[in-house]
Design a protein around this motif. Structure first.
Motif, PDB file in Angstrom:
ATOM      1  N   UNK A  46       5.146   3.107 -17.211  1.00  0.00           N
ATOM      2  CA  UNK A  46       5.302   2.461 -15.903  1.00  0.00           C
ATOM      3  C   UNK A  46       5.242   3.489 -14.787  1.00  0.00           C
ATOM      4  N   UNK A  47       5.912   4.619 -14.998  1.00  0.00           N
ATOM      5  CA  UNK A  47       5.925   5.693 -14.007  1.00  0.00           C
ATOM      6  C   UNK A  47       4.512   6.211 -13.770  1.00  0.00           C
ATOM      7  N   UNK A  48       3.765   6.415 -14.857  1.00  0.00           N
ATOM      8  CA  UNK A  48       2.399   6.915 -14.722  1.00  0.00           C
ATOM      9  C   UNK A  48       1.526   5.903 -13.991  1.00  0.00           C
ATOM     10  N   UNK A  49       1.711   4.623 -14.274  1.00  0.00           N
ATOM     11  CA  UNK A  49       0.923   3.597 -13.595  1.00  0.00           C
ATOM     12  C   UNK A  49       1.196   3.589 -12.091  1.00  0.00           C
ATOM     13  N   UNK A  50       2.450   3.820 -11.725  1.00  0.00           N
ATOM     14  CA  UNK A  50       2.780   3.883 -10.292  1.00  0.00           C
ATOM     15  C   UNK A  50       2.178   5.133  -9.658  1.00  0.00           C
ATOM     16  N   UNK A  51       2.283   6.266 -10.351  1.00  0.00           N
ATOM     17  CA  UNK A  51       1.663   7.489  -9.839  1.00  0.00           C
ATOM     18  C   UNK A  51       0.157   7.317  -9.681  1.00  0.00           C
ATOM     19  N   UNK A  52      -0.447   6.569 -10.605  1.00  0.00           N
ATOM     20  CA  UNK A  52      -1.888   6.350 -10.565  1.00  0.00           C
ATOM     21  C   UNK A  52      -2.322   5.204  -9.677  1.00  0.00           C
ATOM     22  N   UNK A  53      -1.369   4.621  -8.956  1.00  0.00           N
ATOM     23  CA  UNK A  53      -1.646   3.495  -8.053  1.00  0.00           C
ATOM     24  C   UNK A  53      -2.238   2.304  -8.781  1.00  0.00           C
ATOM     25  N   UNK A  54      -1.867   2.153 -10.053  1.00  0.00           N
ATOM     26  CA  UNK A  54      -2.263   0.988 -10.833  1.00  0.00           C
ATOM     27  C   UNK A  54      -1.171  -0.073 -10.821  1.00  0.00           C
ATOM     28  N   UNK A  55       0.003   0.306 -10.343  1.00  0.00           N
ATOM     29  CA  UNK A  55       1.139  -0.593 -10.200  1.00  0.00           C
ATOM     30  C   UNK A  55       1.919  -0.123  -8.974  1.00  0.00           C
ATOM     31  N   UNK A  56       2.825  -0.949  -8.498  1.00  0.00           N
ATOM     32  CA  UNK A  56       3.583  -0.594  -7.301  1.00  0.00           C
ATOM     33  C   UNK A  56       5.070  -0.752  -7.561  1.00  0.00           C
ATOM     34  N   UNK A  57       5.856   0.173  -7.041  1.00  0.00           N
ATOM     35  CA  UNK A  57       7.306   0.117  -7.207  1.00  0.00           C
ATOM     36  C   UNK A  57       7.888  -1.031  -6.396  1.00  0.00           C
ATOM     37  N   UNK A  58       9.064  -1.492  -6.813  1.00  0.00           N
ATOM     38  CA  UNK A  58       9.781  -2.519  -6.054  1.00  0.00           C
ATOM     39  C   UNK A  58      10.398  -1.929  -4.789  1.00  0.00           C
ATOM     40  N   UNK A  59      10.906  -0.704  -4.917  1.00  0.00           N
ATOM     41  CA  UNK A  59      11.514  -0.039  -3.768  1.00  0.00           C
ATOM     42  C   UNK A  59      11.450   1.468  -3.991  1.00  0.00           C
TER      43      UNK A  59
END
Length: 233
Positions: A46-59
């Motif tokens: 999940x962390x990698x997906x957020x770093x890769x802009x494939x997912x977005x954090x809630x906050x």
């Protein structure tokens, strides 16, 4: 280069909410070679997906090379991915019907670069990873290690700020894994910022810093004495 502040991410699972990332704080300076470790369910994917802009954090905040990455539409996110990030995957993700040269050149096509320049850059990066003689070969004609080298050349072709490698040696034997890590070490020596997600301690010890995730939090973050490939032979 990368700043993460109080990052949270949850997913709805049936009637329950699964809190995957729980207030992460994390920074990477330009030119670092960092490994991210954690067991299944730790939150590293999940962390990698957020770093890769494939997912977005809630906050929380994610700042990449001075740009806040938040509430981006897909067009802008894709533009930033192309400009800032290069991806290397465990399964290589090469296009089977395109040869090595065309696979490396593909990201440049989406950047609107003319074919002559695309080919020149692709040849340069194939040479860099030691595969220029295999430029006309299809992925089916390459070994696992060669496929990963093509994937690394493709990731580098657009000259990204950060290289994200997700289990880059997971499908390779030990000798080939060390060859791939030697290549990544050399690229890092030239100043490229690289993050490697891995579950292998010998691979993590070939980076300069190891970050451990457990149950959605960072439990340790330490610089290590980097093992060079020749020390493993």
């Amino acid at each position: 280069m990368i700043q993460i502040k109080d990052l949270h991410k949850s997913y709805q699972v049936g009637t329950n909410k699964l809190h995957v990332l729980k207030g992460l704080n994390f920074e990477v300076e330009e030119g670092e070679l960092v490994s991210i470790m954690g067991s299944s369910g730790s939150g590293k994917s999940t962390f990698l997906n957020i770093l890769g802009m494939l997912d977005e954090a809630d906050s929380g905040d994610y700042i990449l090379d001075g740009f806040p990455i938040k509430k981006l539409n897909e067009k802008i996110a894709a533009k930033y991915r192309n400009e800032f990030l290069g991806f290397v995957f465990q399964s290589f993700n090469l296009i089977n019907y395109k040869n090595a040269l065309d696979n490396v050149a593909l990201p440049l096509y989406y950047q609107g670069i003319k074919r002559k320049e695309r080919i020149e850059k692709a040849e340069y990066y194939l040479e860099k990873v030691g595969l220029i003689e295999w430029a006309e070969h299809l992925p089916s004609e390459l070994s696992g290690g060669q496929k990963q080298r093509v994937a690394i050349a493709r990731a580098l072709a657009s000259n990204p700020k950060v290289l994200l490698a997700d289990e880059p040696t997971g499908a390779l034997d030990s000798t080939t894994s060390y060859d791939v890590m030697e290549l990544l070490q050399g690229i890092n020596d030239e100043g490229k910022t690289i993050l490697v997600v891995t579950h292998e301690y010998d691979i993590a010890n070939m980076t300069k810093r190891i970050v451990h995730l457990k149950d959605g939090v960072i439990v340790s973050d330490e610089k290590v004495i980097q093992k060079r490939v020749l020390q493993n032979v």
